[in-house]
Design a protein around this motif. Sequence first.
Motif, PDB file in Angstrom:
ATOM      1  N   LYS A 143      82.592 -24.984  13.650  1.00 35.20           N
ATOM      2  CA  LYS A 143      83.681 -25.262  14.593  1.00 35.20           C
ATOM      3  C   LYS A 143      83.620 -24.478  15.906  1.00 35.20           C
ATOM      4  O   LYS A 143      84.608 -24.402  16.618  1.00 35.20           O
ATOM      5  CB  LYS A 143      85.040 -25.006  13.930  1.00 35.20           C
ATOM      6  CG  LYS A 143      85.256 -25.696  12.588  1.00 35.20           C
ATOM      7  CD  LYS A 143      85.687 -27.122  12.738  1.00 35.20           C
ATOM      8  CE  LYS A 143      86.186 -27.729  11.433  1.00 35.20           C
ATOM      9  NZ  LYS A 143      85.177 -27.824  10.372  1.00 35.20           N
ATOM     10  N   THR A 189      81.744 -29.800  17.543  1.00 32.40           N
ATOM     11  CA  THR A 189      82.848 -29.970  18.483  1.00 32.40           C
ATOM     12  C   THR A 189      82.294 -30.479  19.811  1.00 32.40           C
ATOM     13  O   THR A 189      81.187 -30.099  20.217  1.00 32.40           O
ATOM     14  CB  THR A 189      83.620 -28.659  18.727  1.00 32.40           C
ATOM     15  OG1 THR A 189      82.804 -27.753  19.479  1.00 32.40           O
ATOM     16  CG2 THR A 189      84.049 -28.013  17.423  1.00 32.40           C
ATOM     17  N   ASP A 215      82.788 -33.977  11.821  1.00 30.66           N
ATOM     18  CA  ASP A 215      83.701 -33.137  12.601  1.00 30.66           C
ATOM     19  C   ASP A 215      83.540 -33.394  14.091  1.00 30.66           C
ATOM     20  O   ASP A 215      84.495 -33.227  14.863  1.00 30.66           O
ATOM     21  CB  ASP A 215      83.458 -31.657  12.290  1.00 30.66           C
ATOM     22  CG  ASP A 215      84.327 -31.172  11.146  1.00 30.66           C
ATOM     23  OD1 ASP A 215      85.561 -31.251  11.268  1.00 30.66           O
ATOM     24  OD2 ASP A 215      83.785 -30.712  10.129  1.00 30.66           O
TER      25      ASP A 215
END
Length: 543
Positions: free
Chosen positions: A214, A250, A277
């Motif tokens: 992340k 991301t 993600d």
Amino acid sequence: MNTTNPNGVDLLGPLEPGYRGILAPHALSFLVGLHRRFDGRRKALLEDRQKRQADYDAGALPDFPAETADIRASDWTVRAAPPDLRDRRVEITGPVDRKMVVNALNSGARCFMADFEDATSPTWTNVIEGQINLREAIRRQIDFTDEKSGKRYRVNSDAATLIVRPRGLHLEERHMVVNGSPISAALFDFGLYLYHNFDALNVRGSGPYFYLPKLESRFEARFWALVFSHAEEILGMERGTIRCTVLIETLPATFELDEILYELRDYCVGLNCGRWDYIFSYIKRLRGHKDRILPDRSQVNMTVPFMRAYSRRVIGICHRRGAHAMGGMSAFIPVKGDEAANALAFEQVRADKVREATDGHDGCWVAHPDLVPIAKAAFDDVMSGPNQIDEKFHVTGSAADLVAPPEGSVTEVGARENIDVAIRYIAGWLAGRGAAPIRNMMEDAATAEIARAQLWQWRVNGVKTDTDVLLDASWIEEAINIAEAEILEDPDYRLSGPDQVTEAANLLRELVLSDEFAEFLTLKAYDRLTDGLQVSMRLTEFD
């Protein structure tokens, strides 16, 4: 000998048999040191994310930082990978429960990514027993007995190289409180694993290896570089003993690939395309841009232009910098009892891995041991050596390419599937399952994130389906009610009990119908896991 815990530390979870070995005072002291030195910096980085989001909401788009142009233009490379991380053609991923750890290490994959993050529901039991399982696995003291067959399994001598993914910087571990503040879950997972295992890993000719999830900027990469350097100094390790791979999952991180590698150049051996993600991040960060609304999630795969640009940019930059470019996860899993469906799933995995190997990736992820040979064959056909790092590829992907929305449609079927899978997954997560087979796919938290983010964005922007159905609050409320009832009546549903299904449906309503977009559903769901958590005990002495 009796010893006491560090001053200011409260443990809010019970000490089950075996937990004391992990939560020993000296290990807790190491965690406290990390917390006090780095938690303020971590919180400032999370605030920076929100400042950047405000710019996106105001109409800005991500771009390559002008102030780091010299880093992108200059010639430099990362430190070479250690021997057991040079060939990573197939990595298996999964949660840290005992059965998964044994099976994954014995799967024939080159590496096992033991996941404390998206594939693990962070109950106190899951987190601490996961640490115990990894500690025993490294020392070859772990075993597992299959309840059905009675067969006992141990870790083979040629086990996969272990890589650990701690939880993200946004999460906290509320069962450990330091002077009234929960410790960062990322530092908790990282610190306990490192403290207990770096010596044992060294004896085996390996090292403490991590996947970092992340990350959104070079500043977050710098945070981890500082954490690594500090931990090495405290524990007496040589610089660069800790090694990491950064998940590029991301949207903002894709615009700082060189910079992330540069900040972690003594530690980082590669970047990984965390595709699911990444799709969630695209929706989340560009949620206010009506011209960039994604179609049904089933239509957003690695061949759509913005995903293709992202993966190829990762490959080009990694190889220029001497780092592995790891491919992502194909979520298909074997289908028991349906030979035709199983053959189709295997073919879809094969095609995905052939594309990754041909594009220039150095390895990939799978979610099931039966898929290891398929993925391995795809890379064996392309790679004559341990990786393709020496194969240089032109760095492609302009800023516009990386945010270009794909063509496609929003359908009522797609919206209902989002609701169904979100409720099923969240219910399982609340029941302690972080990775769950749903409709012949291995789903983790990223799946539910995409589903609820799309529903929120479609509602807020007044999106209609291809059959002119308005996905407004009324439609979504009714669709959630229908899905909840169907799941409760589904005789094949095994992920949780009815209470969790109802709680999951309520949470989905809260997330999708709120005026504000929740940064992560796991933050809201963790509130449910820790609701009513009290200071149930103060750790005071150990035998």
